[in-house]
Design a protein around this motif. Structure first.
Motif, short mmCIF file in Angstrom:
data_model
loop_
_atom_site.label_atom_id
_atom_site.label_comp_id
_atom_site.label_asym_id
_atom_site.label_seq_id
_atom_site.Cartn_x
_atom_site.Cartn_y
_atom_site.Cartn_z
N VAL A 159 3.00 15.42 -9.65
CA VAL A 159 3.62 16.53 -8.93
C VAL A 159 4.27 16.06 -7.64
O VAL A 159 5.12 16.75 -7.08
N ALA A 160 3.92 14.84 -7.18
CA ALA A 160 4.56 14.30 -5.98
C ALA A 160 6.00 13.87 -6.26
O ALA A 160 6.78 13.69 -5.32
N ARG A 161 6.35 13.70 -7.52
CA ARG A 161 7.71 13.30 -7.93
C ARG A 161 8.18 12.06 -7.16
O ARG A 161 9.23 12.07 -6.49
N ILE A 162 7.40 11.03 -7.28
CA ILE A 162 7.70 9.78 -6.57
C ILE A 162 8.96 9.13 -7.14
O ILE A 162 9.14 9.02 -8.36
N VAL A 163 9.81 8.70 -6.24
CA VAL A 163 10.99 7.92 -6.60
C VAL A 163 10.64 6.44 -6.36
O VAL A 163 10.04 6.11 -5.34
N PRO A 164 10.95 5.55 -7.31
CA PRO A 164 10.61 4.15 -7.12
C PRO A 164 11.05 3.63 -5.76
O PRO A 164 12.14 3.95 -5.27
N ALA A 165 10.16 2.85 -5.14
CA ALA A 165 10.34 2.24 -3.81
C ALA A 165 9.97 3.18 -2.67
O ALA A 165 10.00 2.78 -1.51
N GLU A 166 9.62 4.44 -2.96
CA GLU A 166 9.11 5.30 -1.90
C GLU A 166 7.74 4.81 -1.44
O GLU A 166 6.99 4.20 -2.21
N SER A 167 7.42 5.12 -0.20
CA SER A 167 6.13 4.74 0.37
C SER A 167 5.10 5.82 0.08
O SER A 167 5.34 7.00 0.37
N VAL A 168 3.97 5.42 -0.51
CA VAL A 168 2.91 6.36 -0.88
C VAL A 168 1.62 5.97 -0.16
O VAL A 168 1.09 4.88 -0.39
N ALA A 169 1.13 6.84 0.70
CA ALA A 169 -0.12 6.60 1.41
C ALA A 169 -1.25 7.33 0.69
O ALA A 169 -1.16 8.54 0.44
N VAL A 170 -2.29 6.58 0.32
CA VAL A 170 -3.46 7.15 -0.34
C VAL A 170 -4.59 7.19 0.67
O VAL A 170 -5.09 6.15 1.11
N PHE A 171 -4.98 8.39 1.09
CA PHE A 171 -6.04 8.57 2.08
C PHE A 171 -7.37 8.77 1.36
O PHE A 171 -7.61 9.82 0.77
N GLY A 172 -8.22 7.75 1.40
CA GLY A 172 -9.52 7.81 0.74
C GLY A 172 -9.53 6.93 -0.49
O GLY A 172 -9.00 7.30 -1.54
N GLY A 177 -9.51 7.44 -5.29
CA GLY A 177 -8.50 6.65 -4.61
C GLY A 177 -8.19 5.33 -5.29
O GLY A 177 -7.03 4.89 -5.29
N HIS A 178 -9.19 4.67 -5.89
CA HIS A 178 -8.90 3.39 -6.53
C HIS A 178 -8.00 3.58 -7.74
O HIS A 178 -7.25 2.67 -8.11
N LEU A 179 -8.02 4.77 -8.33
CA LEU A 179 -7.10 5.06 -9.43
C LEU A 179 -5.75 5.53 -8.90
O LEU A 179 -4.70 5.20 -9.47
N ALA A 180 -5.76 6.29 -7.81
CA ALA A 180 -4.50 6.75 -7.23
C ALA A 180 -3.61 5.57 -6.83
O ALA A 180 -2.39 5.60 -7.02
N VAL A 181 -4.21 4.52 -6.28
CA VAL A 181 -3.45 3.31 -5.93
C VAL A 181 -2.75 2.76 -7.16
O VAL A 181 -1.55 2.41 -7.12
N GLN A 182 -3.45 2.72 -8.27
CA GLN A 182 -2.88 2.14 -9.49
C GLN A 182 -1.78 3.02 -10.08
O GLN A 182 -0.74 2.52 -10.51
N TYR A 183 -1.98 4.33 -10.09
CA TYR A 183 -0.94 5.22 -10.61
C TYR A 183 0.30 5.21 -9.73
O TYR A 183 1.43 5.26 -10.23
N ALA A 184 0.11 5.15 -8.42
CA ALA A 184 1.26 5.09 -7.51
C ALA A 184 2.07 3.83 -7.77
O ALA A 184 3.31 3.85 -7.75
N ARG A 185 1.39 2.73 -8.02
CA ARG A 185 2.08 1.48 -8.34
C ARG A 185 2.84 1.61 -9.67
O ARG A 185 3.99 1.16 -9.77
N LEU A 186 2.21 2.22 -10.66
CA LEU A 186 2.86 2.39 -11.96
C LEU A 186 4.13 3.23 -11.86
O LEU A 186 5.09 3.03 -12.62
N LEU A 187 4.14 4.15 -10.91
CA LEU A 187 5.31 5.01 -10.71
C LEU A 187 6.35 4.39 -9.79
O LEU A 187 7.37 5.00 -9.50
N GLY A 188 6.10 3.17 -9.34
CA GLY A 188 7.09 2.45 -8.54
C GLY A 188 6.95 2.59 -7.05
O GLY A 188 7.83 2.17 -6.30
N GLY A 189 5.85 3.19 -6.60
CA GLY A 189 5.67 3.38 -5.17
C GLY A 189 5.21 2.12 -4.45
O GLY A 189 4.59 1.23 -5.05
#
Length: 338
Positions: A159-172, A177-189
């Motif tokens: 739902v964040a609709r990340i565009v590749p190369a955008e900066s994604v901060a995971v708080f926690g 959080g350890h999965l959020a880091v991985q999904y953000a990377r998979l989406l190009g963040g």
């Protein structure tokens, strides 16, 4: 069967011997192999939220096990099939939210381990339409955290609709959080991990975070701004102060994704900044059955890694204490096979 039961909001859970439940029409009986411990289970056990469960009840919504009995009319599940019992235990299937693919917003939903007994037990019944098959390539130990921690963060990042190369901060950085880091990377963040524990930040780096910030040692807002600011901030820490820090770290056009549910429900944000900077504040609640199927498929393909420690259900109260103390690196999983 052995079950961990909440008898009141002010006393520890009790390990009790209960009758194995019988599946009703449209339900299946699942012999549990594993179930993860989610912070939501702790909130449930303590009655932290405005809508409270009614003791006695059995928590647990990261259950994984084998279908042992089919209730009347069940044709979509099979005996011997391995399935997951997620938070969304039932939705009506007829309201506008169910029809347009937002079943997690259904006002008639029932939630595993909250409004119906969950998977802190050796057996559980669940609605056959809402259990999700677990692929052969996903172990039961890994499937448990994916059933909530995985699908919740996966949905939040969708739902964040990340565009590749955008900066994604995971708080926690923890179970979610350890999965959020991985999904953000998979989406190009480009990922910034934020926590107050160095070992969790080390884990974030190991899992692909480009930068880490220890919020106990530096002002996370200033640190993130020095890195160029965040385009997306995902808040997984149950503290209103963290939500406010995440908001303040956002760039123009940024998106604040609210996931954690603190007992203290209020945060303060600037309307002026929200409007002038074009910031979006988005609430994200778990994920759908389709989201969970995608999470399992990604893991089966080797795209994600689970950090989990097995425990016995008899250790439930010690496990809760460990989570609340911050000692747990990522996820604890009750393993009924040991």
């Amino acid at each position: 069967m052995k079950a961990a039961v909440v008898t009141s909001f002010t006393t520890p859970l009790e390990i009790r011997d209960r009758e194995v439940p019988e599946p009703g029409p449209g339900e299946v009986l699942v012999r549990l192999e594993t179930c993860g411990l989610c912070h939501t289970d702790i909130h449930a056990a303590h009655g932290d939220w405005p809508v409270k469960p009614e003791p006695p009840f059995i928590p647990g919504h990261e259950g994984v096990g084998i279908v042992e009995k089919l209730g009347e009319g069940v044709i979509n599940r099979a005996l011997g099939e391995r399935v997951a019992i997620p938070w969304l235990g039932y939705a009506c299937g007829e309201c506008r939210f169910c029809i347009d693919g937002r079943e997690t917003l259904c006002e008639k939903q029932r939630n595993s381990g909250y409004s119906v007994d969950g998977a802190f037990a050796e057996y559980a019944v669940a609605a056959a339409r809402f259990v999700v098959p677990v692929p052969d390539g996903v172990s039961s130990l890994d499937a448990a955290p994916l059933t909530c921690a995985g699908v919740t963060t996966y949905k939040a990042l969708k739902v964040a609709r990340i565009v590749p190369a955008e900066s994604v901060a995971v708080f926690g950085i923890g179970g979610l959080g350890h999965l959020a880091v991985q999904y953000a990377r998979l989406l190009g963040g480009s990922v910034i991990g934020v926590d107050v524990e160095d070992d969790k930040l080390d884990l974030a780096r190991e899992l692909g975070a480009d930068h880490v910030v220890n919020a106990a040692k530096v002002d996370p807002v200033e640190a993130i701004r020095e890195l160029g600011g965040a385009d997306v901030a995902v808040v997984l820490a149950a503290s209103p102060r963290v939500f406010e820090q995440a908001f303040s770290s956002l760039n123009r056009g940024g998106r604040l994704i609210c996931v954690a549910l603190p007992a203290d429900q209020k945060m303060t944000v600037s309307i002026f900044e929200t409007v002038l900077k074009g910031i979006s504040i988005i609430g994200s609640i778990v994920g759908t059955r389709q989201d969970l199927a995608e999470v399992f498929a990604l893991h089966a393909a080797g795209r994600t890694r689970i950090i989990a420690e097995p425990r016995r259900i008899e250790q439930v109260n010690d496990a809760i204490a460990d989570v609340l103390s911050g000692k747990v690196l990522a996820r604890l999983v009750f393993d009924y096979r040991t």
